[in-house]
Write a protein that holds these residues in place. Sequence first.
Motif, PDB file in Angstrom:
ATOM      1  N   CYS A  60       0.839  -1.201   0.000  1.00 54.79           N
ATOM      2  CA  CYS A  60       0.000   0.000   0.000  1.00 54.79           C
ATOM      3  C   CYS A  60       0.881   1.260   0.000  1.00 54.79           C
ATOM      4  O   CYS A  60       0.614   2.224  -0.729  1.00 54.79           O
ATOM      5  CB  CYS A  60      -0.916  -0.043   1.228  1.00 54.79           C
ATOM      6  N   GLU A  61       1.954   1.235   0.789  1.00 54.85           N
ATOM      7  CA  GLU A  61       2.868   2.392   0.826  1.00 54.85           C
ATOM      8  C   GLU A  61       3.554   2.588  -0.524  1.00 54.85           C
ATOM      9  O   GLU A  61       3.824   3.713  -0.932  1.00 54.85           O
ATOM     10  CB  GLU A  61       3.917   2.203   1.932  1.00 54.85           C
ATOM     11  N   GLN A  62       3.812   1.489  -1.223  1.00 51.90           N
ATOM     12  CA  GLN A  62       4.421   1.589  -2.549  1.00 51.90           C
ATOM     13  C   GLN A  62       3.507   2.367  -3.499  1.00 51.90           C
ATOM     14  O   GLN A  62       3.956   3.231  -4.251  1.00 51.90           O
ATOM     15  CB  GLN A  62       4.672   0.181  -3.100  1.00 51.90           C
ATOM     16  N   VAL A  63       2.207   2.077  -3.453  1.00 48.54           N
ATOM     17  CA  VAL A  63       1.268   2.782  -4.328  1.00 48.54           C
ATOM     18  C   VAL A  63       1.184   4.254  -3.905  1.00 48.54           C
ATOM     19  O   VAL A  63       1.240   5.162  -4.740  1.00 48.54           O
ATOM     20  CB  VAL A  63      -0.128   2.124  -4.293  1.00 48.54           C
ATOM     21  N   LEU A  64       1.080   4.496  -2.605  1.00 48.63           N
ATOM     22  CA  LEU A  64       0.986   5.879  -2.122  1.00 48.63           C
ATOM     23  C   LEU A  64       2.244   6.672  -2.488  1.00 48.63           C
ATOM     24  O   LEU A  64       2.156   7.826  -2.913  1.00 48.63           O
ATOM     25  CB  LEU A  64       0.781   5.897  -0.604  1.00 48.63           C
ATOM     26  N   SER A  65       3.409   6.049  -2.331  1.00 45.79           N
ATOM     27  CA  SER A  65       4.669   6.725  -2.683  1.00 45.79           C
ATOM     28  C   SER A  65       4.678   7.082  -4.164  1.00 45.79           C
ATOM     29  O   SER A  65       5.018   8.202  -4.548  1.00 45.79           O
ATOM     30  CB  SER A  65       5.870   5.814  -2.406  1.00 45.79           C
ATOM     31  N   SER A  66       4.283   6.123  -4.990  1.00 42.57           N
ATOM     32  CA  SER A  66       4.312   6.342  -6.438  1.00 42.57           C
ATOM     33  C   SER A  66       3.321   7.424  -6.853  1.00 42.57           C
ATOM     34  O   SER A  66       3.607   8.231  -7.736  1.00 42.57           O
ATOM     35  CB  SER A  66       4.002   5.044  -7.180  1.00 42.57           C
ATOM     36  N   LEU A  67       2.145   7.432  -6.220  1.00 45.09           N
ATOM     37  CA  LEU A  67       1.148   8.453  -6.555  1.00 45.09           C
ATOM     38  C   LEU A  67       1.682   9.839  -6.223  1.00 45.09           C
ATOM     39  O   LEU A  67       1.579  10.773  -7.019  1.00 45.09           O
ATOM     40  CB  LEU A  67      -0.150   8.200  -5.779  1.00 45.09           C
ATOM     41  N   GLU A  68       2.271   9.991  -5.049  1.00 46.24           N
ATOM     42  CA  GLU A  68       2.758  11.307  -4.616  1.00 46.24           C
ATOM     43  C   GLU A  68       3.997  11.707  -5.436  1.00 46.24           C
ATOM     44  O   GLU A  68       4.193  12.880  -5.742  1.00 46.24           O
ATOM     45  CB  GLU A  68       3.081  11.237  -3.120  1.00 46.24           C
ATOM     46  N   ALA A  69       4.821  10.718  -5.810  1.00 46.21           N
ATOM     47  CA  ALA A  69       6.046  11.007  -6.574  1.00 46.21           C
ATOM     48  C   ALA A  69       5.742  11.491  -7.984  1.00 46.21           C
ATOM     49  O   ALA A  69       6.620  12.005  -8.671  1.00 46.21           O
ATOM     50  CB  ALA A  69       6.934   9.764  -6.636  1.00 46.21           C
ATOM     51  N   GLN A  70       4.498  11.362  -8.409  1.00 41.01           N
ATOM     52  CA  GLN A  70       4.150  11.860  -9.734  1.00 41.01           C
ATOM     53  C   GLN A  70       4.233  13.373  -9.817  1.00 41.01           C
ATOM     54  O   GLN A  70       4.229  13.947 -10.904  1.00 41.01           O
ATOM     55  CB  GLN A  70       2.754  11.406 -10.108  1.00 41.01           C
ATOM     56  N   GLY A  71       4.326  14.020  -8.673  1.00 38.29           N
ATOM     57  CA  GLY A  71       4.547  15.468  -8.683  1.00 38.29           C
ATOM     58  C   GLY A  71       5.949  15.811  -9.160  1.00 38.29           C
ATOM     59  O   GLY A  71       6.246  16.975  -9.429  1.00 38.29           O
ATOM     60  N   GLY A  72       6.831  14.814  -9.240  1.00 39.69           N
ATOM     61  CA  GLY A  72       8.168  15.069  -9.743  1.00 39.69           C
ATOM     62  C   GLY A  72       9.248  14.935  -8.694  1.00 39.69           C
ATOM     63  O   GLY A  72      10.428  14.972  -9.019  1.00 39.69           O
ATOM     64  N   VAL A  73       8.889  14.800  -7.419  1.00 36.94           N
ATOM     65  CA  VAL A  73       9.876  14.673  -6.353  1.00 36.94           C
ATOM     66  C   VAL A  73       9.846  13.232  -5.830  1.00 36.94           C
ATOM     67  O   VAL A  73       8.838  12.800  -5.266  1.00 36.94           O
ATOM     68  CB  VAL A  73       9.579  15.649  -5.186  1.00 36.94           C
ATOM     69  N   PRO A  74      10.933  12.475  -6.019  1.00 33.18           N
ATOM     70  CA  PRO A  74      10.968  11.110  -5.481  1.00 33.18           C
ATOM     71  C   PRO A  74      10.760  11.158  -3.966  1.00 33.18           C
ATOM     72  O   PRO A  74      11.357  11.982  -3.279  1.00 33.18           O
ATOM     73  CB  PRO A  74      12.379  10.619  -5.822  1.00 33.18           C
ATOM     74  N   CYS A  75       9.877  10.331  -3.454  1.00 36.92           N
ATOM     75  CA  CYS A  75       9.499  10.455  -2.041  1.00 36.92           C
ATOM     76  C   CYS A  75       9.016   9.102  -1.542  1.00 36.92           C
ATOM     77  O   CYS A  75       8.845   8.172  -2.329  1.00 36.92           O
ATOM     78  CB  CYS A  75       8.373  11.491  -1.897  1.00 36.92           C
ATOM     79  N   ARG A  76       8.807   9.000  -0.233  1.00 34.42           N
ATOM     80  CA  ARG A  76       8.252   7.783   0.335  1.00 34.42           C
ATOM     81  C   ARG A  76       7.092   8.134   1.248  1.00 34.42           C
ATOM     82  O   ARG A  76       7.116   9.147   1.941  1.00 34.42           O
ATOM     83  CB  ARG A  76       9.308   7.016   1.117  1.00 34.42           C
ATOM     84  N   ALA A  77       6.085   7.253   1.249  1.00 29.28           N
ATOM     85  CA  ALA A  77       4.904   7.441   2.085  1.00 29.28           C
ATOM     86  C   ALA A  77       4.927   6.417   3.210  1.00 29.28           C
ATOM     87  O   ALA A  77       5.261   5.254   2.986  1.00 29.28           O
ATOM     88  CB  ALA A  77       3.647   7.249   1.241  1.00 29.28           C
ATOM     89  N   LEU A  78       4.591   6.857   4.413  1.00 30.76           N
ATOM     90  CA  LEU A  78       4.488   5.948   5.565  1.00 30.76           C
ATOM     91  C   LEU A  78       3.058   5.972   6.075  1.00 30.76           C
ATOM     92  O   LEU A  78       2.474   7.052   6.247  1.00 30.76           O
ATOM     93  CB  LEU A  78       5.426   6.404   6.692  1.00 30.76           C
ATOM     94  N   LEU A  79       2.515   4.790   6.339  1.00 29.53           N
ATOM     95  CA  LEU A  79       1.139   4.718   6.839  1.00 29.53           C
ATOM     96  C   LEU A  79       1.099   4.814   8.360  1.00 29.53           C
ATOM     97  O   LEU A  79       1.982   4.291   9.051  1.00 29.53           O
ATOM     98  CB  LEU A  79       0.508   3.391   6.413  1.00 29.53           C
ATOM     99  N   PHE A  80       0.074   5.468   8.854  1.00 33.18           N
ATOM    100  CA  PHE A  80      -0.158   5.609  10.291  1.00 33.18           C
ATOM    101  C   PHE A  80      -1.563   5.116  10.616  1.00 33.18           C
ATOM    102  O   PHE A  80      -2.381   4.911   9.731  1.00 33.18           O
ATOM    103  CB  PHE A  80       0.030   7.067  10.720  1.00 33.18           C
ATOM    104  N   SER A  81      -1.837   4.971  11.923  1.00 36.25           N
ATOM    105  CA  SER A  81      -3.097   4.366  12.334  1.00 36.25           C
ATOM    106  C   SER A  81      -4.303   5.289  12.144  1.00 36.25           C
ATOM    107  O   SER A  81      -5.437   4.822  12.143  1.00 36.25           O
ATOM    108  CB  SER A  81      -3.005   3.933  13.798  1.00 36.25           C
TER     109      SER A  81
END
Length: 394
Positions: free
Chosen positions: A88-109
Motif C-alpha cells: 500500500c505504501e508503494q502505491v501511495l509513494s508512487s502516486l505522490e512522486a508523480q509530482g516530480g519529487v521522489p518520495c516515500r509514504a508511511l502509513l499511520f493508524s
Amino acid sequence: MASFVPKAASTFVYRARRISVRRGTTRTPDKCWRTATVAVHADNAGLPELSHDWDVAPPIGVTSTFERRNGQAPHTYSRTSCPTRSRCEQVLSSLEAQGGVPCRALLFSSGLSAVHGALSVLCRGEPAKRLLISGGYHGTHAVIAELKATGATFEVAPLPGPEGVIAGDVVWLETPKNPTSELYDVAEYAARGADVIVDATLAPPPLQYPLAVGARVVVHAATKALAGHSDVVAGVVVAADEGILGDLERYRHAVGCVPGSFETWLLLRSLRTLDLRLHRQATSAAELARWLRSHDKVVAVHSSAGSELARRQMKDGLVGGTFAIELQTEEMATKLPAALTLFKDATSLGGCESLAEWRRRYDDQISPRLVRISVGLEHPEDLRCDFERALDTL
Ligand SMILES: *Cc1c(COP(=O)(O)O)cnc(C)c1O
C-alpha cells in the motif's frame, strides 16, 4: 538509536525504481504512466517481491511476525513492516512522486496519528521551533495541545502571511482548508526557508503535489478521500528527505501507531479507483457550488474551485469534493442536513456517500450558519435536485 530500526521493506523496493520528473506521470525505463495506471500497478509491475503467488488481487497478510531463513527475512515484525502495508505504501509513494519529487509514504493508524508524527519530528530540536498555524481541522489543534501538555518546547503562533515567516519556522498549511476550502500558496511559504507541512487531506494526488512546490512533508487523513468509502481510519505522512523519513520511521516504530492489515488492504483496494473518484467528486462539487451561489437562501459559498491559486497549484483548478455554504439563519443551517435525502447528516468527508453537516457541532470556531458539504459519487444532477427540494422546505 537509529540503527536499531530495521529498514522497512518498502525502502529498498521503492529505491529500486526510477520515479519521474514529469508531473502526473511515472517514468521507468520503458514506461510512462498516468495516475490512473500508477494506482493500479505501482505495487506489482516489476516488483515480484511484493506480489503473492499468482493472485491478481492483493492478499491480506495477517501475521505479526516472520520466520527467518538462513538468517534472513524480508520482514521481521509487523509493527515495523509487513507485506500488505509495504504494498500500500508503494502505491501511495508512487502516486505522490508523480509530482516530480521522489518520495516515500508511511502509513499511520489515523490521520491524527500522522499529524502527531509529523509535528513530533519537525517541531523538536534546539533552539525551540516556532510552529505557525491558524484554523483548519480542529483535531490538529488538539494534537498540538497534547504535545504541549507533555512539555514539548516549541512555541505556537498564528500563521502570518509569507512575509512574516523566517527560516527555521515550521509552517502548517492545511490546503485546501477544512471546511472553507481556502487555499495557501505553498511555494511562497517554502521560499522563506520554513519547513512547510501540508495537510493535503481535502485534495490528494492527482489534485495537488505539495512536495513539488516546496513542502517538506505532506500529511493525509487517508480516512477521507484516499480510502474514500467511509470504512477505514488511517493516515499517511510523505517526505522526500531521508533524514526526516528516518525520524518518522523511528517515531512510528517506537510509538507503534500502525494501521491494521484489514484497514491497509481496504485502503489499497480503494486506491485503484482514486483517480476516477476524485475527478467525479471534484467536478460534481464545483458544479454544485456554482449552482448554490445563485440560490437566494444561500448567503455565501466557500469554495476555491477555479480561483487563480487553484488554477496555479491544483489540477484543472479543482479543489476536491468538499466545500461549505452559509445560510440566512442558524436555524436553516441546523435543519438543512436532515432535510436532504441523498446527503447523510454525518461528519467526515471524501467518501462515495455525500454528507452534509452543521459544522458548529464539532468546531466552536465556525459560523453557526455554516453547513459543510462533502460530495460523493452520486449523479451530480440528483444531488442538485436534492438541494433544490431541501432548501425549499426551510
Ligand atoms: C479528518 C481530518 C484529519 C484527521 O484524520 P483522522 O483519520 O480522523 O484522524 C486531519 N486533517 C484533516 C484536514 C481532516 O479532515
